[in-house]
Design a protein around this motif. Sequence first.
Motif, PDB file in Angstrom:
ATOM      1  N   PHE A   1      62.814  55.323  51.229  1.00 53.13           N
ATOM      2  CA  PHE A   1      62.935  56.519  52.055  1.00 53.13           C
ATOM      3  C   PHE A   1      63.523  57.670  51.249  1.00 53.13           C
ATOM      4  O   PHE A   1      64.480  57.487  50.490  1.00 53.13           O
ATOM      5  N   GLY A   2      62.957  58.850  51.434  1.00 52.00           N
ATOM      6  CA  GLY A   2      63.528  60.065  50.881  1.00 52.00           C
ATOM      7  C   GLY A   2      64.422  60.725  51.918  1.00 52.00           C
ATOM      8  O   GLY A   2      64.510  60.281  53.068  1.00 52.00           O
ATOM      9  N   ALA A   3      65.072  61.807  51.518  1.00 49.31           N
ATOM     10  CA  ALA A   3      65.986  62.515  52.429  1.00 49.31           C
ATOM     11  C   ALA A   3      65.306  62.958  53.724  1.00 49.31           C
ATOM     12  O   ALA A   3      65.866  62.764  54.819  1.00 49.31           O
ATOM     13  N   PRO A   4      64.084  63.529  53.669  1.00 46.89           N
ATOM     14  CA  PRO A   4      63.438  63.926  54.928  1.00 46.89           C
ATOM     15  C   PRO A   4      63.159  62.728  55.845  1.00 46.89           C
ATOM     16  O   PRO A   4      63.256  62.854  57.068  1.00 46.89           O
ATOM     17  N   ASP A   5      62.819  61.577  55.252  1.00 49.88           N
ATOM     18  CA  ASP A   5      62.564  60.374  56.055  1.00 49.88           C
ATOM     19  C   ASP A   5      63.837  59.928  56.775  1.00 49.88           C
ATOM     20  O   ASP A   5      63.819  59.627  57.971  1.00 49.88           O
TER      21      ASP A   5
ATOM     22  N   THR B   1      66.415  61.717  57.546  1.00 49.23           N
ATOM     23  CA  THR B   1      66.762  62.708  58.580  1.00 49.23           C
ATOM     24  C   THR B   1      65.918  62.488  59.827  1.00 49.23           C
ATOM     25  O   THR B   1      66.425  62.535  60.954  1.00 49.23           O
ATOM     26  N   MET B   2      64.638  62.230  59.642  1.00 50.82           N
ATOM     27  CA  MET B   2      63.729  62.024  60.778  1.00 50.82           C
ATOM     28  C   MET B   2      64.146  60.799  61.589  1.00 50.82           C
ATOM     29  O   MET B   2      64.113  60.809  62.824  1.00 50.82           O
ATOM     30  N   ILE B   3      64.564  59.753  60.893  1.00 54.77           N
ATOM     31  CA  ILE B   3      65.009  58.542  61.586  1.00 54.77           C
ATOM     32  C   ILE B   3      66.322  58.806  62.325  1.00 54.77           C
ATOM     33  O   ILE B   3      66.492  58.442  63.493  1.00 54.77           O
ATOM     34  N   ALA B   4      67.261  59.485  61.651  1.00 50.58           N
ATOM     35  CA  ALA B   4      68.583  59.725  62.238  1.00 50.58           C
ATOM     36  C   ALA B   4      68.519  60.625  63.468  1.00 50.58           C
ATOM     37  O   ALA B   4      69.394  60.545  64.334  1.00 50.58           O
ATOM     38  N   GLU B   5      67.486  61.470  63.567  1.00 53.96           N
ATOM     39  CA  GLU B   5      67.366  62.384  64.712  1.00 53.96           C
ATOM     40  C   GLU B   5      67.251  61.652  66.046  1.00 53.96           C
ATOM     41  O   GLU B   5      67.478  62.236  67.100  1.00 53.96           O
ATOM     42  N   HIS B   6      66.923  60.376  65.992  1.00 47.99           N
ATOM     43  CA  HIS B   6      66.759  59.594  67.216  1.00 47.99           C
ATOM     44  C   HIS B   6      68.083  59.065  67.760  1.00 47.99           C
ATOM     45  O   HIS B   6      68.109  58.448  68.822  1.00 47.99           O
ATOM     46  N   TYR B   7      69.182  59.303  67.007  1.00 50.86           N
ATOM     47  CA  TYR B   7      70.450  58.684  67.394  1.00 50.86           C
ATOM     48  C   TYR B   7      71.573  59.728  67.347  1.00 50.86           C
ATOM     49  O   TYR B   7      71.504  60.698  66.594  1.00 50.86           O
TER      50      TYR B   7
END
Length: 429
Positions: free
Chosen positions: A299-303, A305-311
Amino acid sequence: MLTTIAQVGQHVGQEVRIGCWLYNKRSSGKIQFLQLRDGSGFIQGVVVKAEVAEDVWENASKLTQESSLYITGVVRADDRAPSGYELTVTGVEIIQIAQEYPISLKEHGVDFLMDHRHLWLRSPRQRAVMAVRSEVIRAMYEFFQENGFFKVDPPILTPTSAEGTTNLFHTKYFDEDAYLSQSGQLYMEAAAMALGRVYSFGPTFRAEKSKTRRHLIEFWMIEPEMAFVDHEENLRIQEAFVSHVVQSVLKNCQRELKTLERDTSKLENVIGTFPRITYDDAIKLLQDKGSEIKWGDDFGAPDETMIAEHYDKPVFITHYPTEIKAFYMKPHPERPEVVLCADMIAPEGYGEIIGGSQRIDDPELLEKRFAEHKLSEEAYRWYLDLRKYGTVPHSGFGLGLERTIAWICGLDHVRETIPFPRMLNRLYP
């Protein structure tokens, strides 16, 4: 006898003497308002011309930004003051009148401020970040000492890499090759076999030519290792650890977080259990959002961030592919293509703050990993000994201090989280 700005609340109505610097000054003709700092905090001193001796007024008038002085005054409670108190000044003893200060109270560019980092640290914002850093470190030590861990100090000069990477700073150790440590983990595993539960805290170095807002060349890591602890218990300890640190900062650094304009409601959720998502499900989530990432990619930084946005609190991404993780991570007993590991991703786009795993405890499997990763058996023989003489299930993790502070403080870049950052193309001051 001197007191500090942080202690003036104990002396309301009394006269105190404080060693300090002038941060700023304004005057309305017959009154001078001195903004003073001493490292422990900031306070306003009010000098009324009609109420002080002539030399006191003149000394106050001479003060320039960052001049040093001893101030004497009577402490008054004042709800309007940021600190809750003010000083009615009765005496001003000049130590030094500072030359024209390079950092004025206007906006400056980042490069200019970084070139003057030794002075920039004096500003309210930077002082607040350093105070939070100090509290984070204090809370970390507190957690481990209260939970039966021993502090052990691994070497900074090492003959090998902890993760088999090439991003190492090379030096000569007399006639041998040596490297600046990128992790104390392997040594902490040895210490755990002697003491049960251990942790280290110190600087680590990675020669990555990265310019992102999350990367430093020199950064500090806290690295616990625990004998007889499996993957699941490792995650529970990480949850308790991070919760303790964040809640300690909320309790003890309210003034600093206010200075940083941090939305503390986002930190109040950081307690209890954290959500988890497997690598498999994270890949699917990203693909459903249109990402071209495929199974086996990191995972890169954008990935992240996208995952963390759900929590609304940190999230664990668990069970990464064996191929993209370090040689020492234990494979899942039912799925050897993935390992018993997890990265803790901070919310709000701050990325990975912890990497951890259960370690391989089988000597034969570890030897196989040495061969797969082309690691020197001679160099790592001592590490293999840990599996030959009383091997046990064991786990550990590493937390990056500066990324954690950036998240807690709500900072845009890790360069503000360490007193003197070392970054690509910056080795001064």
